[in-house]
Design a protein around this motif. Sequence first.
Motif, mmCIF file in Angstrom:
data_model
loop_
_atom_site.group_PDB
_atom_site.id
_atom_site.type_symbol
_atom_site.label_atom_id
_atom_site.label_comp_id
_atom_site.label_asym_id
_atom_site.label_seq_id
_atom_site.Cartn_x
_atom_site.Cartn_y
_atom_site.Cartn_z
ATOM 1 N N UNK A 1 1.487 9.476 -5.852
ATOM 2 C CA UNK A 1 1.652 10.781 -5.180
ATOM 3 C C UNK A 1 0.513 11.046 -4.213
ATOM 4 N N UNK A 2 0.032 9.967 -3.610
ATOM 5 C CA UNK A 2 -1.057 10.026 -2.624
ATOM 6 C C UNK A 2 -2.341 10.615 -3.209
ATOM 7 N N UNK B 1 5.486 -4.649 -10.345
ATOM 8 C CA UNK B 1 6.449 -3.800 -9.666
ATOM 9 C C UNK B 1 5.864 -2.614 -8.930
ATOM 10 N N UNK B 2 4.756 -2.107 -9.390
ATOM 11 C CA UNK B 2 4.129 -0.941 -8.752
ATOM 12 C C UNK B 2 3.225 -1.290 -7.581
ATOM 13 N N UNK C 1 0.821 -1.210 0.000
ATOM 14 C CA UNK C 1 0.000 0.000 0.000
ATOM 15 C C UNK C 1 0.859 1.265 0.000
ATOM 16 N N UNK C 2 1.958 1.234 0.722
ATOM 17 C CA UNK C 2 2.829 2.409 0.773
ATOM 18 C C UNK C 2 3.413 2.711 -0.607
ATOM 19 N N UNK C 3 3.823 1.683 -1.313
ATOM 20 C CA UNK C 3 4.372 1.880 -2.662
ATOM 21 C C UNK C 3 3.320 2.486 -3.585
ATOM 22 N N UNK C 4 2.098 2.001 -3.491
ATOM 23 C CA UNK C 4 1.020 2.542 -4.329
ATOM 24 C C UNK C 4 0.796 4.012 -4.007
#
Length: 110
Positions: free
Chosen positions: A13-14, A61-62, A5-8
């Motif tokens: 860009x939140x 990867x994302x 979730x943090x990577x997403x």
Amino acid sequence: MICDHERIRLISRNKPDLARNLIGLFLRELPNIKNEIEQASAVADAAQLAESCHRLKSALGNFVSPEFYQEVSALETSARNQTLTEWRAAWPQTDNKLKQLTEELHQMCR
């Protein structure tokens, strides 16, 4: 959890709308990639299998944890080394994790 979730949040860009769009693109493409993988496995085409696994790895990867990314990377390597028996033994677990990832991503889009 399979999903990172943090990577997403970082890649989007939140911005929730951007995250939903990226997730939507991935979810639309995933069935095609899995179909390619299953077809290549069925006919024992190691080169195509490796290419399809690479495509999957790139798409993931994302969205995924580094551990799951490495798992898919190992599948690609297994196919490149033409160790299809090993590959076929590992694929069901990876496929189950892809199903879990799909559920997690759908929940994020709600």
